[in-house]
Motif scaffolding. Sequence first.
Motif, PDB file in Angstrom:
ATOM      1  N   ASP A  98       0.724  -1.671  -0.081  1.00 44.87           N
ATOM      2  CA  ASP A  98       0.282  -0.159  -0.014  1.00 44.87           C
ATOM      3  C   ASP A  98       1.030   1.151   0.299  1.00 44.87           C
ATOM      4  OD1 ASP A  98      -2.909   1.021   0.293  1.00 44.87           O
ATOM      5  OD2 ASP A  98      -2.142   1.790   1.992  1.00 44.87           O
ATOM      6  N   SER A 117      -5.745   5.403  -0.362  1.00 42.41           N
ATOM      7  CA  SER A 117      -6.190   4.494  -1.691  1.00 42.41           C
ATOM      8  C   SER A 117      -7.463   5.016  -0.888  1.00 42.41           C
ATOM      9  CB  SER A 117      -5.040   3.582  -0.314  1.00 42.41           C
ATOM     10  OG  SER A 117      -4.093   3.292  -0.239  1.00 42.41           O
ATOM     11  N   ILE A 118      -7.762   3.811  -2.551  1.00 41.15           N
ATOM     12  CA  ILE A 118      -9.317   3.481  -2.050  1.00 41.15           C
ATOM     13  C   ILE A 118      -9.489   2.101  -2.632  1.00 41.15           C
ATOM     14  CG2 ILE A 118     -10.229   5.575  -2.631  1.00 41.15           C
ATOM     15  CD1 ILE A 118     -10.736   5.291  -5.743  1.00 41.15           C
ATOM     16  N   GLU A 119      -9.039   1.116  -3.372  1.00 39.89           N
ATOM     17  CA  GLU A 119      -9.186  -0.084  -3.018  1.00 39.89           C
ATOM     18  C   GLU A 119      -6.649  -1.324  -3.022  1.00 39.89           C
ATOM     19  OE1 GLU A 119     -11.184  -3.529  -5.484  1.00 39.89           O
ATOM     20  OE2 GLU A 119     -10.095  -1.395  -7.042  1.00 39.89           O
ATOM     21  N   LYS A 121      -5.462  -4.578  -4.255  1.00 36.78           N
ATOM     22  CA  LYS A 121      -5.966  -6.396  -3.617  1.00 36.78           C
ATOM     23  C   LYS A 121      -4.493  -7.043  -3.564  1.00 36.78           C
ATOM     24  CE  LYS A 121      -7.404 -10.678  -7.402  1.00 36.78           C
ATOM     25  NZ  LYS A 121      -5.997 -10.620  -6.314  1.00 36.78           N
ATOM     26  N   SER A 171      -3.839  -1.506  -7.602  1.00 36.09           N
ATOM     27  CA  SER A 171      -4.113  -0.422  -5.761  1.00 36.09           C
ATOM     28  C   SER A 171      -5.091   0.871  -7.048  1.00 36.09           C
ATOM     29  CB  SER A 171      -2.853   0.086  -5.151  1.00 36.09           C
ATOM     30  OG  SER A 171      -3.402   1.615  -4.490  1.00 36.09           O
ATOM     31  N   SER A 172      -6.207   1.083  -6.282  1.00 34.69           N
ATOM     32  CA  SER A 172      -6.449   2.503  -6.936  1.00 34.69           C
ATOM     33  C   SER A 172      -6.695   3.284  -6.225  1.00 34.69           C
ATOM     34  CB  SER A 172      -7.775   2.511  -7.505  1.00 34.69           C
ATOM     35  OG  SER A 172      -8.419   1.638  -6.772  1.00 34.69           O
ATOM     36  N   CYS A 173      -5.575   4.706  -6.460  1.00 35.35           N
ATOM     37  CA  CYS A 173      -6.141   5.828  -5.557  1.00 35.35           C
ATOM     38  C   CYS A 173      -6.996   7.619  -5.955  1.00 35.35           C
ATOM     39  CB  CYS A 173      -4.697   6.478  -5.854  1.00 35.35           C
ATOM     40  SG  CYS A 173      -3.222   5.751  -4.535  1.00 35.35           S
TER      41      CYS A 173
END
Length: 185
Positions: A98, A117-119, A121, A171-173
Amino acid sequence: MTTIEPRPPAVEWGEPRSRTITWHDPMIVAAMARTMSGVDFFLAMRDGTVPPPPIAMHFDFEIDTVTAGDVLFHCTPDESAYNPIGMVHGGLVCTLLDTVTGCSVHTSLPAGLGYTSIEIKVNYLRPIHVVDGRPSRLTAHGWVVRPGRRVVFAEGDVRGADGRIVATASSSCLVFPLENIPPSA
């Protein structure tokens, strides 16, 4: 209500161990981040002119390489990161992933923008053990795969001392202006 009295440690547990963690005021670090581009901020942190955030001190993260949209960190876990079955807890690896994916996003941003961070994996591929006499240094690489004005996508991997991948992440931010964040109370 039942009160349970704590039991004294058993002799076979051995002597208790400890670790001391020190850090600098995180709001000073955050204030510095608002005034610098992401890449300049992380270069300054790597070079020691900006203090690291508390999480970096807690898990012994160190910055190696910083370019726009790409970072390389190191972490050498000790046994304080062990889970109940005798290996480094996946949460440390997830936190490291992360961190590098988020920091790669941060290095792509100009001054005045932040991210969260919104997701994430994570895929765990190998266990990590701390073994005396054998290096357990982890290398974490994070990179932006799709920039965006509101959402940025990044990927990362963690490699053991032998160079083999132990975990990967996508990851998506969310990107937002930092002036919308109220000062701490």
